[in-house]
Write a protein that holds these residues in place. Structure first.
Motif, PDB file in Angstrom:
ATOM      1  N   LYS A  30      12.158   0.861   9.699  1.00 25.95           N
ATOM      2  CA  LYS A  30      11.978   2.305   9.556  1.00 25.95           C
ATOM      3  C   LYS A  30      11.488   2.687   8.166  1.00 25.95           C
ATOM      4  N   LEU A  31      12.018   2.051   7.128  1.00 26.78           N
ATOM      5  CA  LEU A  31      11.631   2.406   5.760  1.00 26.78           C
ATOM      6  C   LEU A  31      10.185   2.021   5.444  1.00 26.78           C
ATOM      7  N   THR A  32       9.624   1.070   6.203  1.00 24.56           N
ATOM      8  CA  THR A  32       8.277   0.594   5.900  1.00 24.56           C
ATOM      9  C   THR A  32       7.252   1.713   6.016  1.00 24.56           C
ATOM     10  N   SER A  33       7.385   2.575   7.029  1.00 23.27           N
ATOM     11  CA  SER A  33       6.429   3.670   7.213  1.00 23.27           C
ATOM     12  C   SER A  33       6.418   4.600   6.009  1.00 23.27           C
ATOM     13  N   LEU A  34       7.593   4.838   5.421  1.00 21.38           N
ATOM     14  CA  LEU A  34       7.659   5.692   4.225  1.00 21.38           C
ATOM     15  C   LEU A  34       6.982   5.003   3.055  1.00 21.38           C
ATOM     16  N   LEU A  35       7.205   3.718   2.891  1.00 14.42           N
ATOM     17  CA  LEU A  35       6.595   2.977   1.785  1.00 14.42           C
ATOM     18  C   LEU A  35       5.070   2.941   1.922  1.00 14.42           C
ATOM     19  N   LEU A  36       4.573   2.740   3.116  1.00 19.97           N
ATOM     20  CA  LEU A  36       3.127   2.721   3.325  1.00 19.97           C
ATOM     21  C   LEU A  36       2.516   4.089   3.053  1.00 19.97           C
ATOM     22  N   LYS A  37       3.259   5.138   3.365  1.00 24.66           N
ATOM     23  CA  LYS A  37       2.778   6.501   3.097  1.00 24.66           C
ATOM     24  C   LYS A  37       2.523   6.701   1.615  1.00 24.66           C
ATOM     25  N   TYR A  38       3.398   6.147   0.767  1.00 30.15           N
ATOM     26  CA  TYR A  38       3.279   6.343  -0.678  1.00 30.15           C
ATOM     27  C   TYR A  38       2.618   5.158  -1.379  1.00 30.15           C
ATOM     28  N   SER A  39       2.057   4.236  -0.601  1.00 30.25           N
ATOM     29  CA  SER A  39       1.414   3.073  -1.220  1.00 30.25           C
ATOM     30  C   SER A  39       0.046   3.406  -1.814  1.00 30.25           C
ATOM     31  N   VAL A  40      -0.541   4.521  -1.386  1.00 25.13           N
ATOM     32  CA  VAL A  40      -1.850   4.925  -1.897  1.00 25.13           C
ATOM     33  C   VAL A  40      -1.731   5.240  -3.393  1.00 25.13           C
ATOM     34  N   GLY A  41      -2.539   4.560  -4.192  1.00 21.63           N
ATOM     35  CA  GLY A  41      -2.489   4.761  -5.646  1.00 21.63           C
ATOM     36  C   GLY A  41      -1.375   3.986  -6.321  1.00 21.63           C
ATOM     37  N   ASP A  94      18.536 -15.944   4.934  1.00 20.11           N
ATOM     38  CA  ASP A  94      19.663 -15.016   4.809  1.00 20.11           C
ATOM     39  C   ASP A  94      19.378 -13.782   5.658  1.00 20.11           C
ATOM     40  N   ASN A  95      20.227 -13.533   6.669  1.00 25.45           N
ATOM     41  CA  ASN A  95      20.030 -12.383   7.559  1.00 25.45           C
ATOM     42  C   ASN A  95      20.333 -11.049   6.866  1.00 25.45           C
ATOM     43  N   ASN A  96      21.005 -11.102   5.729  1.00 25.08           N
ATOM     44  CA  ASN A  96      21.292  -9.870   4.992  1.00 25.08           C
ATOM     45  C   ASN A  96      20.089  -9.381   4.179  1.00 25.08           C
ATOM     46  N   PHE A  97      19.041 -10.205   4.168  1.00 20.97           N
ATOM     47  CA  PHE A  97      17.831  -9.885   3.412  1.00 20.97           C
ATOM     48  C   PHE A  97      16.725  -9.517   4.399  1.00 20.97           C
ATOM     49  N   ILE A  98      16.182  -8.294   4.287  1.00 20.19           N
ATOM     50  CA  ILE A  98      15.167  -7.816   5.224  1.00 20.19           C
ATOM     51  C   ILE A  98      13.915  -7.407   4.456  1.00 20.19           C
ATOM     52  N   PRO A  99      12.792  -8.077   4.659  1.00 15.57           N
ATOM     53  CA  PRO A  99      11.538  -7.663   4.026  1.00 15.57           C
ATOM     54  C   PRO A  99      11.097  -6.287   4.528  1.00 15.57           C
ATOM     55  N   LEU A 100      10.602  -5.457   3.614  1.00 19.67           N
ATOM     56  CA  LEU A 100      10.124  -4.118   3.962  1.00 19.67           C
ATOM     57  C   LEU A 100       8.611  -4.000   3.860  1.00 19.67           C
ATOM     58  N   LEU A 101       8.016  -4.748   2.916  1.00 17.21           N
ATOM     59  CA  LEU A 101       6.566  -4.723   2.730  1.00 17.21           C
ATOM     60  C   LEU A 101       6.074  -6.115   2.377  1.00 17.21           C
ATOM     61  N   LEU A 102       4.852  -6.432   2.823  1.00 21.76           N
ATOM     62  CA  LEU A 102       4.201  -7.682   2.471  1.00 21.76           C
ATOM     63  C   LEU A 102       2.860  -7.376   1.802  1.00 21.76           C
ATOM     64  N   ASN A 103       2.357  -8.332   1.021  1.00 19.14           N
ATOM     65  CA  ASN A 103       0.991  -8.205   0.530  1.00 19.14           C
ATOM     66  C   ASN A 103       0.032  -8.888   1.501  1.00 19.14           C
ATOM     67  N   ASN A 104      -1.238  -8.913   1.161  1.00 11.53           N
ATOM     68  CA  ASN A 104      -2.230  -9.485   2.074  1.00 11.53           C
ATOM     69  C   ASN A 104      -2.030 -10.974   2.323  1.00 11.53           C
ATOM     70  N   GLY A 118      -1.118  -6.527  -7.273  1.00 11.55           N
ATOM     71  CA  GLY A 118      -2.108  -6.098  -6.292  1.00 11.55           C
ATOM     72  C   GLY A 118      -1.823  -4.696  -5.808  1.00 11.55           C
ATOM     73  N   LYS A 119      -2.706  -4.193  -4.919  1.00 15.89           N
ATOM     74  CA  LYS A 119      -2.575  -2.835  -4.410  1.00 15.89           C
ATOM     75  C   LYS A 119      -2.458  -2.778  -2.887  1.00 15.89           C
ATOM     76  N   LYS A 120      -2.909  -3.832  -2.204  1.00 13.93           N
ATOM     77  CA  LYS A 120      -2.900  -3.811  -0.749  1.00 13.93           C
ATOM     78  C   LYS A 120      -1.533  -4.225  -0.216  1.00 13.93           C
ATOM     79  N   MET A 121      -0.971  -3.365   0.626  1.00 11.75           N
ATOM     80  CA  MET A 121       0.368  -3.593   1.174  1.00 11.75           C
ATOM     81  C   MET A 121       0.313  -3.399   2.684  1.00 11.75           C
ATOM     82  N   LYS A 122       1.161  -4.159   3.402  1.00 11.48           N
ATOM     83  CA  LYS A 122       1.179  -4.056   4.856  1.00 11.48           C
ATOM     84  C   LYS A 122       2.612  -4.223   5.370  1.00 11.48           C
ATOM     85  N   SER A 123       2.774  -3.883   6.631  1.00 17.91           N
ATOM     86  CA  SER A 123       4.091  -3.958   7.271  1.00 17.91           C
ATOM     87  C   SER A 123       4.415  -5.381   7.664  1.00 17.91           C
TER      88      SER A 123
END
Length: 595
Positions: A209-220, A242-252, A198-203
């Motif tokens: 902090k890294l999520t904002s950078l990923l969303l910036k480059y998610s276009v295309g 697992d607390n050592n695992f942190i999601p950065l991006l989710l799909n719709n 898919g192409k749609k990504m969300k926080s």
């Protein structure tokens, strides 16, 4: 390396050179796997210390018919010092193809009795080596993650590839193993995942902090994998995330498509298929990772500008210039040394050919060796009469005549190989009408193996006994190789070696007329003083001793002889301390030459 100016005739040119040169920071060391050349150039322009690697290219295999199959090898590559790297970046979204001919298995340099390859058979037309390479490399990745480090993966679709391993020997091609390997096995603990595009990504709900950078480059860009949040059992026997695992991006659908995973002392970052990887990675490294991992970015993190060369301390510029001069001198010395090594290899190539080659090259090497030994008339029949399938070399000493058969084989010699020279010897004796013809069979056996690991000697007891009865000699090229160094060190003389080549049976190129005086009881002064118990064998100051260790001989000089703390010029009986010209290993046997 440190921005040092090149010497030139004008200041303008000096300034231009200094401006154009880029200094590369020592750390972090980064390896980019399967990323575009533009990414590498961008990192180098930013002064990052980068190298390249690949998990391999897809292979176009010509399996056009049902009966067709092809043997392949993996085509991955990586820096030899990958374990020293701090950051690894993998691009799964890489599908460049090559022709089968570029990675087909070659049997030219096989050692031992078999070779191993991967099998591609009909109807497979595209062979994927990348999953296998990922599993191999995962061992290195797991080790790297034990230190402070970062592993970055641009995730593409998951694929399980079936590999068939084949053993190739002189009798058959046999499938030895069949295994399924997943292309996401980058490290131990990689989370469960499944293909979803898919192409749609969300926080995620939690602001990262890294999520904002990923969303910036998610276009295309797009994602091709979704991940489960890893869990483990707690003390109350409940499954918790697992607390050592942190999601950065989710799909719709709220599924994880990018994550941060703390692993041992390192960290893993898995991203979707970002379109503009060059800009994304440079911004990630310069503005995010350098702050999150300051120890890995001493030159790019907070106050890294203090060490960029623009704000020097008193005397620092001179020291930097001095270091550049040292490096320049070192590089020049290494280059000169490498040229000297190449010259040695060229001048003494016949010695290497003796223990590696077969055919004409091996015959030429033996010819060169025999001439070096001092034989006056050495004739290479392979060059003068190539159509004559008889002996390879003739040596005419006037009072005796030597015919030599030479072979280079992957295994050991057959009885027929060893005895062939007898027929030639009889024929030459009839032609000369003399019984002064000697036969010698020389073999470079098990030529694909290191000589020290070969069966030495390679001849059976029957082959040796038959050679004695037929009055012919058996010799290996490895013996000739070793004898060269014995001659150069003075352990044996050239004329002694020449005489040995006319012996019957197993020819041994070692010093003659040696009398053992035993193995020293003790050693002192790092092996330069030996305590020997003499029994009627005279030792003389300044004379030579021959030392045997593991069937290898060396030669040392007697510097002094001492009995009961008194020096003597000669000693014949009793316990004596012998000071030697060089160190000797323990349990070596000592000999003197009988006059």
């Amino acid at each position: 390396m440190f921005g040092r100016k090149k010497q030139d005739s004008t200041k303008e040119k000096e300034v231009k050179v200094e401006t154009d040169e880029k200094s590369i920071h020592e750390s972090p060391q980064i390896c980019l796997f399967d990323l575009d050349e533009s990414v590498l150039e961008g990192f180098k322009d930013a002064s990052y210390n980068c190298s390249e690697g690949t998990l391999g290219k897809m292979v176009r295999v010509p399996n056009d018919r049902r009966d067709q199959q092809h043997f392949l090898k993996l085509n991955y590559s990586l820096p030899v010092n990958l374990h020293e790297h701090d950051i690894l970046v993998f691009n799964m979204d890489f599908y460049e193809e090559v022709d089968y001919e570029s990675i087909q298995i070659s049997l030219d340099n096989v050692t031992g009795h078999s070779a191993h390859a991967l099998l591609s058979a009909f109807p497979e037309k595209i062979f994927n080596p990348r999953a296998y390479a990922t599993r191999i490399l995962s061992k290195e990745v797991n080790e790297i993650l034990k230190k402070e480090s970062i592993v970055i993966v641009f995730a593409s679709s998951q694929e399980t590839v079936r590999y068939q391993q084949v053993e190739i020997n002189s009798y058959e091609n046999r499938i030895t193993n069949q295994t399924d390997i997943n292309n996401t096995q980058f490290y131990k603990g990689f989370p469960y995942c499944y293909n979803k595009t898919g192409k749609k990504m969300k926080s995620p709900d939690k602001d990262i902090k890294l999520t904002s950078l990923l969303l910036k480059y998610s276009v295309g860009s797009n994602y091709e994998l979704a991940f489960h949040h890893p869990t483990h059992w707690d003390n109350s026997n409940k499954q918790i995330k697992d607390n050592n695992f942190i999601p950065l991006l989710l799909n719709n659908d709220g599924e994880i498509i990018s994550f941060y995973h703390a692993h041992s002392k390192g960290a893993v970052l898995v991203f979707p298929c970002i379109k503009d990887k060059r800009s994304f990675l440079l911004e990630l490294f310069n503005n995010y990772l350098s702050e999150i991992f300051p120890n890995l970015f001493p030159y790019h993190g907070q106050f890294g500008w203090l060490d960029n060369g623009e704000y020097l301390l008193p005397g620092e510029a001179e020291l930097i210039d001095e270091r550049a001069d040292i490096e320049k001198w070192y590089i020049a010395e290494v280059e000169a040394n490498e040229k000297s090594i190449e010259t040695v290899k060229e001048n003494y190539s016949f010695l290497r050919d003796l223990i590696s080659e077969s055919g004409d090259k091996l015959v030429s090497a033996v010819e060169h060796y025999l001439k070096w030994l001092g034989f006056p008339n050495v004739l290479n029949l392979d060059e003068t009469t190539p159509d004559l399938l008889e002996e390879d070399i003739q040596v005419d000493c006037e009072d005796r005549f030597l015919v030599v058969e030479i072979k280079g084989v992957g295994g050991t010699s057959t009885d027929k190989d060893c005895s062939q020279i007898s027929k030639i010897r009889y024929r030459r004796a009839e032609q000369r009408n003399k019984f002064d013809v000697y036969g010698l069979y020389i073999v470079n056996h098990q030529r694909y193996m290191p000589p020290k690991t070969r069966n030495n000697p390679p001849f059976t007891e029957n082959q040796i006994n038959d050679a004695v009865l037929d009055k012919r000699g058996l010799l290996t090229t490895y013996d000739l190789y070793n004898a060269y160094f014995l001659i150069e060190s003075g352990v044996i003389l050239k004329d002694e070696v020449r005489d040995c080549l006319f012996e019957y049976g197993l020819v041994e190129l070692k010093p003659k007329s040696l009398v053992s005086i035993g193995i020293p009881q003790e050693y002192f002064s790092s092996g330069t003083v030996a305590i020997i118990d003499l029994n009627g064998i005279r030792l003389t100051k300044g004379a030579s001793l021959y030392v045997k260790k593991n069937d290898q001989y060396s030669k040392v000089e007697i510097i002094s002889l001492r009995v009961n703390d008194q020096d003597f010029d000669e000693v014949e009986t009793g316990e004596v301390g012998v000071k030697l010209s060089s160190s000797v290993k323990s349990k070596s046997e000592f000999f003197v030459k009988q006059v």
